[in-house]
Design a protein around this motif. Structure first.
Motif, mmCIF file in Angstrom:
data_model
loop_
_atom_site.group_PDB
_atom_site.id
_atom_site.type_symbol
_atom_site.label_atom_id
_atom_site.label_comp_id
_atom_site.label_asym_id
_atom_site.label_seq_id
_atom_site.Cartn_x
_atom_site.Cartn_y
_atom_site.Cartn_z
ATOM 1 N N ALA A 38 0.807 -1.226 0.000
ATOM 2 C CA ALA A 38 0.000 0.000 0.000
ATOM 3 C C ALA A 38 0.835 1.269 0.000
ATOM 4 O O ALA A 38 0.395 2.298 -0.520
ATOM 5 C CB ALA A 38 -0.940 0.006 1.206
ATOM 6 N N VAL A 39 2.044 1.226 0.562
ATOM 7 C CA VAL A 39 2.803 2.472 0.750
ATOM 8 C C VAL A 39 4.068 2.538 -0.095
ATOM 9 O O VAL A 39 4.700 3.601 -0.159
ATOM 10 C CB VAL A 39 3.165 2.686 2.230
ATOM 11 C CG1 VAL A 39 1.914 2.675 3.102
ATOM 12 C CG2 VAL A 39 4.180 1.656 2.732
ATOM 13 N N LEU A 40 4.453 1.450 -0.737
ATOM 14 C CA LEU A 40 5.644 1.435 -1.579
ATOM 15 C C LEU A 40 5.233 1.350 -3.045
ATOM 16 O O LEU A 40 4.175 0.818 -3.366
ATOM 17 C CB LEU A 40 6.536 0.244 -1.216
ATOM 18 C CG LEU A 40 7.124 0.258 0.195
ATOM 19 C CD1 LEU A 40 7.813 -1.068 0.485
ATOM 20 C CD2 LEU A 40 8.086 1.415 0.391
ATOM 21 N N PRO A 41 6.055 1.853 -3.958
ATOM 22 C CA PRO A 41 5.703 1.802 -5.378
ATOM 23 C C PRO A 41 5.699 0.373 -5.902
ATOM 24 O O PRO A 41 6.607 -0.399 -5.598
ATOM 25 C CB PRO A 41 6.791 2.645 -6.050
ATOM 26 C CG PRO A 41 7.937 2.607 -5.103
ATOM 27 C CD PRO A 41 7.336 2.543 -3.736
ATOM 28 N N MET A 42 4.695 0.036 -6.682
ATOM 29 C CA MET A 42 4.583 -1.290 -7.255
ATOM 30 C C MET A 42 5.063 -1.352 -8.705
ATOM 31 O O MET A 42 5.303 -2.434 -9.237
ATOM 32 C CB MET A 42 3.136 -1.781 -7.174
ATOM 33 C CG MET A 42 2.620 -1.992 -5.753
ATOM 34 S SD MET A 42 3.388 -3.379 -4.871
ATOM 35 C CE MET A 42 4.617 -2.505 -3.860
ATOM 36 N N VAL A 43 5.185 -0.214 -9.345
ATOM 37 C CA VAL A 43 5.606 -0.147 -10.745
ATOM 38 C C VAL A 43 6.878 0.674 -10.836
ATOM 39 O O VAL A 43 7.019 1.687 -10.150
ATOM 40 C CB VAL A 43 4.496 0.472 -11.628
ATOM 41 C CG1 VAL A 43 4.957 0.573 -13.076
ATOM 42 C CG2 VAL A 43 3.222 -0.349 -11.530
ATOM 43 N N ARG A 44 7.787 0.236 -11.665
ATOM 44 C CA ARG A 44 9.052 0.940 -11.812
ATOM 45 C C ARG A 44 8.832 2.312 -12.453
ATOM 46 O O ARG A 44 8.135 2.457 -13.453
ATOM 47 C CB ARG A 44 10.017 0.155 -12.699
ATOM 48 C CG ARG A 44 10.532 -1.130 -12.104
ATOM 49 C CD ARG A 44 11.555 -1.766 -13.030
ATOM 50 N NE ARG A 44 12.783 -0.975 -13.074
ATOM 51 C CZ ARG A 44 13.648 -1.021 -14.079
ATOM 52 N NH1 ARG A 44 13.383 -1.759 -15.141
ATOM 53 N NH2 ARG A 44 14.743 -0.306 -14.026
ATOM 54 N N THR A 45 9.442 3.310 -11.863
ATOM 55 C CA THR A 45 9.489 4.643 -12.449
ATOM 56 C C THR A 45 10.922 5.129 -12.345
ATOM 57 O O THR A 45 11.753 4.549 -11.641
ATOM 58 C CB THR A 45 8.571 5.621 -11.699
ATOM 59 O OG1 THR A 45 9.041 5.768 -10.346
ATOM 60 C CG2 THR A 45 7.130 5.140 -11.691
ATOM 61 N N ALA A 46 11.235 6.205 -13.043
ATOM 62 C CA ALA A 46 12.590 6.742 -13.002
ATOM 63 C C ALA A 46 13.004 7.076 -11.596
ATOM 64 O O ALA A 46 14.138 6.856 -11.165
ATOM 65 C CB ALA A 46 12.704 7.964 -13.909
ATOM 66 N N SER A 47 12.064 7.620 -10.807
ATOM 67 C CA SER A 47 12.388 8.024 -9.441
ATOM 68 C C SER A 47 12.467 6.855 -8.485
ATOM 69 O O SER A 47 13.107 6.939 -7.436
ATOM 70 C CB SER A 47 11.344 9.016 -8.922
ATOM 71 O OG SER A 47 10.073 8.408 -8.909
ATOM 72 N N ALA A 48 11.813 5.709 -8.853
ATOM 73 C CA ALA A 48 11.770 4.572 -7.934
ATOM 74 C C ALA A 48 12.911 3.585 -8.169
ATOM 75 O O ALA A 48 13.195 2.760 -7.334
ATOM 76 C CB ALA A 48 10.431 3.834 -8.071
ATOM 77 N N ARG A 49 13.574 3.644 -9.334
ATOM 78 C CA ARG A 49 14.618 2.679 -9.626
ATOM 79 C C ARG A 49 15.768 2.809 -8.628
ATOM 80 O O ARG A 49 16.248 3.876 -8.361
ATOM 81 C CB ARG A 49 15.155 2.876 -11.042
ATOM 82 C CG ARG A 49 14.125 2.479 -12.108
ATOM 83 C CD ARG A 49 14.713 2.594 -13.499
ATOM 84 N NE ARG A 49 13.646 2.391 -14.482
ATOM 85 C CZ ARG A 49 13.347 3.264 -15.437
ATOM 86 N NH1 ARG A 49 14.029 4.380 -15.545
ATOM 87 N NH2 ARG A 49 12.381 3.006 -16.274
ATOM 88 N N GLY A 50 16.149 1.656 -8.101
ATOM 89 C CA GLY A 50 17.280 1.648 -7.196
ATOM 90 C C GLY A 50 16.965 2.128 -5.792
ATOM 91 O O GLY A 50 17.863 2.275 -4.987
ATOM 92 N N VAL A 51 15.685 2.366 -5.481
ATOM 93 C CA VAL A 51 15.316 2.887 -4.170
ATOM 94 C C VAL A 51 14.392 1.894 -3.493
ATOM 95 O O VAL A 51 13.511 1.336 -4.137
ATOM 96 C CB VAL A 51 14.611 4.247 -4.314
ATOM 97 C CG1 VAL A 51 14.192 4.753 -2.934
ATOM 98 C CG2 VAL A 51 15.524 5.258 -4.981
ATOM 99 N N GLY A 52 14.577 1.687 -2.221
ATOM 100 C CA GLY A 52 13.535 0.986 -1.485
ATOM 101 C C GLY A 52 13.923 -0.315 -0.869
ATOM 102 O O GLY A 52 15.072 -0.716 -0.831
ATOM 103 N N VAL A 53 12.912 -0.999 -0.420
ATOM 104 C CA VAL A 53 13.080 -2.201 0.372
ATOM 105 C C VAL A 53 13.378 -3.419 -0.479
ATOM 106 O O VAL A 53 13.669 -4.466 0.024
ATOM 107 C CB VAL A 53 11.802 -2.436 1.222
ATOM 108 C CG1 VAL A 53 10.636 -2.776 0.360
ATOM 109 C CG2 VAL A 53 12.001 -3.479 2.277
ATOM 110 N N SER A 54 13.268 -3.316 -1.817
ATOM 111 C CA SER A 54 13.298 -4.507 -2.640
ATOM 112 C C SER A 54 14.637 -4.893 -3.204
ATOM 113 O O SER A 54 15.625 -4.320 -3.034
ATOM 114 C CB SER A 54 12.360 -4.335 -3.796
ATOM 115 O OG SER A 54 12.514 -3.097 -4.379
#
Length: 305
Positions: A289-305
């Motif tokens: 619910a709170v983390l991005p599920m689809v790759r975007t330019a801003s989400a690449r390389g960031v996060g718990v995954s």
């Protein structure tokens, strides 16, 4: 039996060509079907598959699935359960997985390890269109905003994009391919043979559900329940640990203020970075619910995954 590239298995001719020429799952399954049934194309047209994912088991949504199938005139002709893994997920969703965020991949892999799944082979009451196409349309899309009343996923409940509970092949070509993803050759032989009889095996499915529930603790699918538990865990860790994780969470929570989603996302990201282990189920429910599920330019390389 050689499959013609214009066989009525998929409206996507490029996909069908790729399956015939390159996909080992498809070729293995089609070869076996050709040895077991007179017309493998007709078999694929007449049958559908419903995968009830681990979230449906943990969230106790299997009986509602069976009730919906009966109400919508789908007969269960074979049923099996087994533990999915990260490889199965990538085999099923080869193309969509390219667009999944790192967060989504990690959460999906985590989910695979928590419970078995239930696979149902079905036949519809009518033969107006390919069975799997009819079931896929009646199931509803992954995006809760695009569902309509009466669809299976709408009936089971809205728990976000990742926790969509069930999966079906898109078309008959995918059904052939997915038979080889779910089952080894010997199991496929039994499943196909059972399906050919057309006998109603809902009682066998009910028995498998009982076994799944007996060995799988029930958990809430609702965000608030998991969010409360995750916040409690984070506060306890902050009190117990004077380390980089605790310091980083304090800083992140101060920055997030009253934004609960941001606070929870920070806990999950920082737990991953600091090798902390919050409850896996709470992490999945909240993270989806709170983390991005689809790759975007801003989400690449960031996060718990």
């Amino acid at each position: 039996m050689t499959l013609a590239l214009d066989a009525p298995l998929s409206a996507d001719t490029d996909k069908l060509r790729r399956y015939v020429e390159e996909d080992l799952y498809f070729s293995e399954s089609f070869e076996q079907l050709s040895a077991l049934v007179e017309d493998p194309v007709a078999f694929a047209h007449q049958h559908a598959i419903l995968l009830c994912k681990p979230d449906a088991v943990i969230g106790r949504r299997l009986q509602p699935c069976l009730q919906w199938l009966a109400a919508n005139d789908f007969r269960i002709v074979a049923a099996r359960c087994g533990r999915p893994d990260r490889h199965l997920a990538r085999a099923l969703w080869t193309q969509p997985w390219r667009h999944a965020s790192r967060e989504r991949r990690i959460l999906a892999d985590l989910l695979c390890g928590l419970a078995d799944a239930l696979v149902l082979v079905l036949t519809p009451g009518t033969d107006t269109v390919a069975a799997t196409a009819a079931l896929t349309a009646a199931k509803g899309p992954a995006d809760p905003r695009a569902r309509t009343p009466g669809q299976l996923r709408e009936t089971l409940g809205d728990f976000g994009y990742l926790l969509n509970l069930v999966h079906t092949p898109d078309d008959s070509a995918d059904l052939i391919r997915e038979l080889a993803i779910y089952f080894d050759e010997l199991t496929r032989t039994h499943v196909i043979t059972e399906a050919l009889t057309g006998r109603d095996r809902s009682a066998e499915a009910e028995a498998l559900i009982g076994e799944l529930y007996d060995r799988t603790p029930a958990r809430s699918l609702h965000f608030d329940d998991a969010a409360d538990a995750l916040e409690h865990w984070a506060r306890q860790r902050i009190k117990q640990a004077d380390n980089g994780f605790a310091d980083a969470v304090r800083v992140a929570w101060d920055a997030a203020g009253n934004d609960r989603s941001a606070r929870l996302a920070a806990v999950l990201r920082l737990a991953y970075q600091h090798d902390e282990t919050p409850d896996p189920w709470d992490s999945i429910v909240v993270g989806s619910a709170v983390l991005p599920m689809v790759r975007t330019a801003s989400a690449r390389g960031v996060g718990v995954s």
